[in-house]
Design an enzyme around this catalytic site. Structure first.
Site, PDB file in Angstrom:
ATOM      1  N   HIS A  22       0.817  -1.224   0.000  1.00 46.80           N
ATOM      2  CA  HIS A  22       0.000   0.000   0.000  1.00 46.80           C
ATOM      3  C   HIS A  22       0.850   1.274   0.000  1.00 46.80           C
ATOM      4  CE1 HIS A  22       0.166   0.029   4.568  1.00 46.80           C
ATOM      5  NE2 HIS A  22       0.215   1.323   4.335  1.00 46.80           N
ATOM      6  N   ASP A  52       0.064  -7.518   1.729  1.00 50.23           N
ATOM      7  CA  ASP A  52       0.471  -6.110   1.738  1.00 50.23           C
ATOM      8  C   ASP A  52       1.987  -5.963   1.800  1.00 50.23           C
ATOM      9  OD1 ASP A  52       0.205  -3.393   1.595  1.00 50.23           O
ATOM     10  OD2 ASP A  52      -0.367  -3.116   3.687  1.00 50.23           O
ATOM     11  N   SER A 127       4.303   2.501   7.974  1.00 51.46           N
ATOM     12  CA  SER A 127       4.022   1.318   7.167  1.00 51.46           C
ATOM     13  C   SER A 127       5.233   0.921   6.353  1.00 51.46           C
ATOM     14  CB  SER A 127       2.871   1.590   6.206  1.00 51.46           C
ATOM     15  OG  SER A 127       1.678   1.772   6.898  1.00 51.46           O
TER      16      SER A 127
END
Length: 168
Positions: A22, A52, A127
């Site tokens: 992402h 992911d 992230s």
């Protein structure tokens, strides 16, 4: 155009960077900034939407990038201390990486995948950064969280299978 950012961890001396899908999804161009401040262009060489994960290759002839030591998520003990690293809110908080300390809270199976649950804060921009044990080994890839409550990382053993398929 729109600009996004996230974190990652170098996993090869040739400059492969493990991050979240992402973080790079839909990117027409990528720039990788090292802790030293050096910047490089990058290109995605593998993605796993379900877990992911993504691997970005730094455009460089260098073969001496500082690679992280990958541990084993099979060795994780619930309650052990961990550190999450990354660049949260990187558009506002320019400068060095942030480190948050916590413990391994649990292993959870959600959306048919295994996740490491930790209380080390994972904020937007963190992230793709590493979750590290106190030996300095990467044991997970910080992926998502519900602010101030639950934070989740991909177990590194699952990521290793993806890395193998992405870069051999």
């Amino acid at each position: 155009g729109w600009t996004g950012s996230g974190s990652g961890v170098i996993i090869s001396k040739a400059g492969h960077v493990l991050t979240n899908n992402h973080v790079i999804e839909g990117a027409s161009a990528m720039e990788v900034t090292l802790m030293s401040g050096q910047t490089y262009d990058g290109i995605a060489v593998g993605t796993d939407i379900d877990q992911d994960l993504a691997v970005v290759k730094i455009f460089s002839a260098r073969t001496d990038f500082p690679e992280a030591a990958l541990g084993s998520s099979a060795d994780i003990i619930i309650g052990e201390d961990v550190v999450a690293m990354g660049f949260p809110y990187s558009s506002q908080l320019v400068g060095p990486a942030s480190f948050t300390k916590g413990i391994i809270s649990a292993f959870r199976t959600l959306f048919s995948y295994e996740w490491i649950q930790t209380d080390a804060a994972i904020n937007p921009g963190n992230s793709g950064g590493p979750l590290v044990n106190l030996k300095g080994e990467v044991i997970g890839i910080n992926t998502w969280g519900i602010p101030e409550t639950l934070n989740f990382a991909v177990p590194i053993d699952n990521a290793k299978i993806f890395i193998q398929s992405a870069i051999g």
